[in-house]
Design a protein around this motif. Structure first.
Motif, PDB file in Angstrom:
ATOM      1  N   SER A 178      12.330   1.237   7.306  1.00 38.02           N
ATOM      2  CA  SER A 178      12.394   0.181   8.320  1.00 38.02           C
ATOM      3  C   SER A 178      11.966   0.718   9.681  1.00 38.02           C
ATOM      4  CB  SER A 178      13.808  -0.394   8.386  1.00 38.02           C
ATOM      5  OG  SER A 178      14.747   0.630   8.656  1.00 38.02           O
ATOM      6  N   ARG A 179      12.284   1.983   9.959  1.00 35.27           N
ATOM      7  CA  ARG A 179      11.871   2.576  11.232  1.00 35.27           C
ATOM      8  C   ARG A 179      10.353   2.730  11.300  1.00 35.27           C
ATOM      9  NH1 ARG A 179      15.044   7.819  13.202  1.00 35.27           N
ATOM     10  NH2 ARG A 179      16.673   6.224  13.178  1.00 35.27           N
ATOM     11  N   ALA A 180       9.735   3.156  10.186  1.00 41.56           N
ATOM     12  CA  ALA A 180       8.283   3.307  10.154  1.00 41.56           C
ATOM     13  C   ALA A 180       7.598   1.949  10.299  1.00 41.56           C
ATOM     14  CB  ALA A 180       7.854   3.982   8.857  1.00 41.56           C
ATOM     15  N   LEU A 181       8.150   0.920   9.653  1.00 42.55           N
ATOM     16  CA  LEU A 181       7.596  -0.426   9.794  1.00 42.55           C
ATOM     17  C   LEU A 181       7.746  -0.941  11.224  1.00 42.55           C
ATOM     18  CD1 LEU A 181       8.881  -2.024   6.472  1.00 42.55           C
ATOM     19  CD2 LEU A 181       6.481  -1.684   7.102  1.00 42.55           C
ATOM     20  N   ARG A 182       8.883  -0.675  11.819  1.00 42.82           N
ATOM     21  CA  ARG A 182       9.119  -1.084  13.206  1.00 42.82           C
ATOM     22  C   ARG A 182       8.078  -0.474  14.138  1.00 42.82           C
ATOM     23  NH1 ARG A 182      13.802   2.061  15.940  1.00 42.82           N
ATOM     24  NH2 ARG A 182      12.073   3.559  15.894  1.00 42.82           N
ATOM     25  N   ASP A 183       7.795   0.838  13.933  1.00 42.34           N
ATOM     26  CA  ASP A 183       6.827   1.528  14.778  1.00 42.34           C
ATOM     27  C   ASP A 183       5.410   0.998  14.567  1.00 42.34           C
ATOM     28  OD1 ASP A 183       8.922   3.024  15.706  1.00 42.34           O
ATOM     29  OD2 ASP A 183       8.494   4.774  14.438  1.00 42.34           O
ATOM     30  N   LYS A 184       5.054   0.642  13.327  1.00 38.24           N
ATOM     31  CA  LYS A 184       3.721   0.099  13.045  1.00 38.24           C
ATOM     32  C   LYS A 184       3.558  -1.279  13.692  1.00 38.24           C
ATOM     33  CE  LYS A 184       1.748   0.519   8.976  1.00 38.24           C
ATOM     34  NZ  LYS A 184       0.578   1.365   9.239  1.00 38.24           N
ATOM     35  N   ILE A 185       4.595  -2.091  13.622  1.00 38.33           N
ATOM     36  CA  ILE A 185       4.547  -3.421  14.239  1.00 38.33           C
ATOM     37  C   ILE A 185       4.382  -3.298  15.749  1.00 38.33           C
ATOM     38  CG2 ILE A 185       5.919  -5.486  14.717  1.00 38.33           C
ATOM     39  CD1 ILE A 185       7.136  -5.095  11.889  1.00 38.33           C
ATOM     40  N   MET A 186       5.082  -2.329  16.341  1.00 39.79           N
ATOM     41  CA  MET A 186       4.978  -2.104  17.777  1.00 39.79           C
ATOM     42  C   MET A 186       3.580  -1.609  18.150  1.00 39.79           C
ATOM     43  SD  MET A 186       6.468  -2.274  20.680  1.00 39.79           S
ATOM     44  CE  MET A 186       6.198  -1.657  22.358  1.00 39.79           C
ATOM     45  N   ALA A 187       3.025  -0.680  17.332  1.00 38.32           N
ATOM     46  CA  ALA A 187       1.727  -0.096  17.643  1.00 38.32           C
ATOM     47  C   ALA A 187       0.599  -1.102  17.468  1.00 38.32           C
ATOM     48  CB  ALA A 187       1.489   1.127  16.753  1.00 38.32           C
ATOM     49  N   VAL A 188       0.676  -1.956  16.460  1.00 39.15           N
ATOM     50  CA  VAL A 188      -0.424  -2.889  16.144  1.00 39.15           C
ATOM     51  C   VAL A 188      -0.316  -4.185  16.942  1.00 39.15           C
ATOM     52  CG1 VAL A 188      -1.518  -4.229  14.308  1.00 39.15           C
ATOM     53  CG2 VAL A 188      -0.715  -1.908  13.844  1.00 39.15           C
ATOM     54  N   PHE A 189       0.885  -4.736  17.041  1.00 36.96           N
ATOM     55  CA  PHE A 189       1.052  -6.054  17.654  1.00 36.96           C
ATOM     56  C   PHE A 189       1.758  -6.017  19.002  1.00 36.96           C
ATOM     57  CE2 PHE A 189       1.229  -6.742  12.988  1.00 36.96           C
ATOM     58  CZ  PHE A 189       0.033  -7.439  12.846  1.00 36.96           C
ATOM     59  N   ARG A 240      13.903  -7.697   3.258  1.00 34.84           N
ATOM     60  CA  ARG A 240      14.691  -8.262   2.167  1.00 34.84           C
ATOM     61  C   ARG A 240      14.285  -9.705   1.885  1.00 34.84           C
ATOM     62  NH1 ARG A 240      18.936  -5.359   4.639  1.00 34.84           N
ATOM     63  NH2 ARG A 240      19.641  -7.252   5.720  1.00 34.84           N
ATOM     64  N   LYS A 241      14.023 -10.465   2.931  1.00 39.08           N
ATOM     65  CA  LYS A 241      13.600 -11.854   2.755  1.00 39.08           C
ATOM     66  C   LYS A 241      12.235 -11.948   2.082  1.00 39.08           C
ATOM     67  CE  LYS A 241      16.243 -13.929   6.548  1.00 39.08           C
ATOM     68  NZ  LYS A 241      16.163 -14.668   7.851  1.00 39.08           N
ATOM     69  N   LEU A 242      11.419 -10.920   2.277  1.00 38.52           N
ATOM     70  CA  LEU A 242      10.119 -10.881   1.606  1.00 38.52           C
ATOM     71  C   LEU A 242      10.237 -10.508   0.131  1.00 38.52           C
ATOM     72  CD1 LEU A 242       7.960  -9.115   4.364  1.00 38.52           C
ATOM     73  CD2 LEU A 242       7.729 -11.481   3.589  1.00 38.52           C
ATOM     74  N   GLY A 243      11.453 -10.120  -0.280  1.00 35.76           N
ATOM     75  CA  GLY A 243      11.688  -9.829  -1.690  1.00 35.76           C
ATOM     76  C   GLY A 243      11.705  -8.362  -2.047  1.00 35.76           C
ATOM     77  N   TRP A 244      11.585  -7.488  -1.050  1.00 31.04           N
ATOM     78  CA  TRP A 244      11.565  -6.043  -1.328  1.00 31.04           C
ATOM     79  C   TRP A 244      12.999  -5.520  -1.406  1.00 31.04           C
ATOM     80  CZ3 TRP A 244       7.078  -3.373  -2.267  1.00 31.04           C
ATOM     81  CH2 TRP A 244       5.879  -4.026  -1.963  1.00 31.04           C
ATOM     82  N   LYS A 277       0.814  -1.216   0.000  1.00 34.12           N
ATOM     83  CA  LYS A 277       0.000   0.000   0.000  1.00 34.12           C
ATOM     84  C   LYS A 277       0.849   1.268   0.000  1.00 34.12           C
ATOM     85  CE  LYS A 277      -4.079  -1.965   2.292  1.00 34.12           C
ATOM     86  NZ  LYS A 277      -4.966  -1.891   3.476  1.00 34.12           N
ATOM     87  N   ASN A 278       2.022   1.184   0.614  1.00 34.82           N
ATOM     88  CA  ASN A 278       2.918   2.344   0.687  1.00 34.82           C
ATOM     89  C   ASN A 278       4.355   1.850   0.585  1.00 34.82           C
ATOM     90  OD1 ASN A 278       4.292   4.694   1.136  1.00 34.82           O
ATOM     91  ND2 ASN A 278       3.514   5.052   3.207  1.00 34.82           N
ATOM     92  N   CYS A 279       4.900   1.896  -0.636  1.00 37.83           N
ATOM     93  CA  CYS A 279       6.234   1.336  -0.873  1.00 37.83           C
ATOM     94  C   CYS A 279       7.349   2.230  -0.346  1.00 37.83           C
ATOM     95  CB  CYS A 279       6.430   1.073  -2.366  1.00 37.83           C
ATOM     96  SG  CYS A 279       6.360   2.575  -3.378  1.00 37.83           S
ATOM     97  N   GLU A 280       7.010   3.387   0.253  1.00 44.89           N
ATOM     98  CA  GLU A 280       8.027   4.299   0.769  1.00 44.89           C
ATOM     99  C   GLU A 280       8.236   4.149   2.276  1.00 44.89           C
ATOM    100  OE1 GLU A 280       6.937   8.213  -0.426  1.00 44.89           O
ATOM    101  OE2 GLU A 280       7.260   7.839  -2.563  1.00 44.89           O
ATOM    102  N   LEU A 281       7.622   3.152   2.889  1.00 45.81           N
ATOM    103  CA  LEU A 281       7.789   2.941   4.328  1.00 45.81           C
ATOM    104  C   LEU A 281       9.227   2.528   4.642  1.00 45.81           C
ATOM    105  CD1 LEU A 281       4.492   1.022   5.264  1.00 45.81           C
ATOM    106  CD2 LEU A 281       5.139   3.318   6.012  1.00 45.81           C
TER     107      LEU A 281
END
Length: 277
Positions: free
Chosen positions: A21-32, A46-50, A15-19
């Motif tokens: 690693s820090r933004a992803l880290r914060d989303k994972i912390m906030a949601v899970f 990287r393992k997911l292929g991005w 949905k947002n390819c400009e996220l």
């Protein structure tokens, strides 16, 4: 990290390819409520292929101008235009810079490493230049300061363009200029009518620096000034511009103009969009 978490990360990136690693880290912390490091998130991504790619910008062209560009290029291709009688003209601004954008060094050398950051003046000295190129050679160049208006433009054409076409194009020519207001003003059109030039001006599409091949000449000139001349004084800048221009041969001009035959089909394939050149 569970497979479900990985799937959500993949969805967020889709949905947002400009996220970052820090933004992803914060989303994972906030949601899970799952605490991860940025480096760990980068490794999972990287393992997911991005993979990462630096953004490259291109000119923004309106839908209307895309249509005009497409029609212009199609017409040129259909009539198999060779552009042998065309003089491509334009203006550019040259800023004084004594440092290039690239340098090399040996990490193992005992010499002091060249600093990656170089001092740059806030308001560097600038000059404007007008010139033209054709298969039969180059016009004289005009270096000036200040703003070019319609009257100044007409004076430049009088002194630099008309003598050139009288020498090189006695059998007729076409003038390629962009859609700048000073090129299309009533004053300039009236002057061109008096000089029997108006019917020799090509109708060029707007937002099309990739079609005006002299843009590549400006890029080469700026690189030459930065890498070879390295001007620190006004006189050095002006002399460097004139030296580059005087060494520009008809064969080099022809190579620059040949580039347009690569651009036209790409513009057509892109439906009038940016060619990338």
């Amino acid at each position: 990290m569970e497979n479900f978490h990985r799937q959500m990360m993949n969805l967020w990136l889709s949905k947002n390819c400009e996220l970052t690693s820090r933004a992803l880290r914060d989303k994972i912390m906030a949601v899970f409520g799952l605490k991860l490091s940025s480096s760990c998130v980068s490794k999972i991504r990287r393992k997911l292929g991005w993979t990462t790619q630096r953004v490259k910008y291109c000119q923004l062209i309106s839908h209307q101008n895309k249509l005009k560009r497409l029609q212009w290029c199609l017409a040129a291709l259909e009539r198999k235009d060779t552009f042998e009688d065309v003089i491509f003209t334009d203006e550019s601004t040259i800023e004084m810079s004594s440092n290039g954008k690239l340098f090399f060094y040996l990490p193992s050398s005992n010499l002091q490493r060249i600093p990656a950051k170089r001092p740059k003046p806030k308001h560097a000295y600038k000059v404007n230049i007008w010139a033209g190129i054709s298969y039969r050679g180059r016009t004289d160049c005009c270096v000036f300061t200040g703003i070019m208006d319609s009257i100044t433009y007409q004076q430049i054409l009088e002194r630099n363009f008309l003598p050139f076409v009288a020498r090189k194009f006695p059998d007729g020519y076409r003038l390629y200029q962009d859609n700048d207001s000073k090129h299309k003003s009533k004053s300039t059109k009236a002057w061109m009518t008096q000089k029997n030039m108006l019917n020799k001006v090509m109708e060029c599409p707007a937002s099309s620096p990739d079609i005006n091949v002299i843009e590549n000449v400006w890029a080469s000139m700026k690189y030459y000034l930065e890498s070879t001349v390295k001007p620190k004084l006004k006189e050095e800048l002006v002399n460097g511009i004139k030296q580059f221009w005087e060494n520009l041969s008809a064969e080099q001009c022809a190579r620059y103009i040949d580039h347009i035959h690569r651009v036209l089909p790409v513009v057509v394939l892109n439906d009038g969009g940016p060619s990338g050149f």
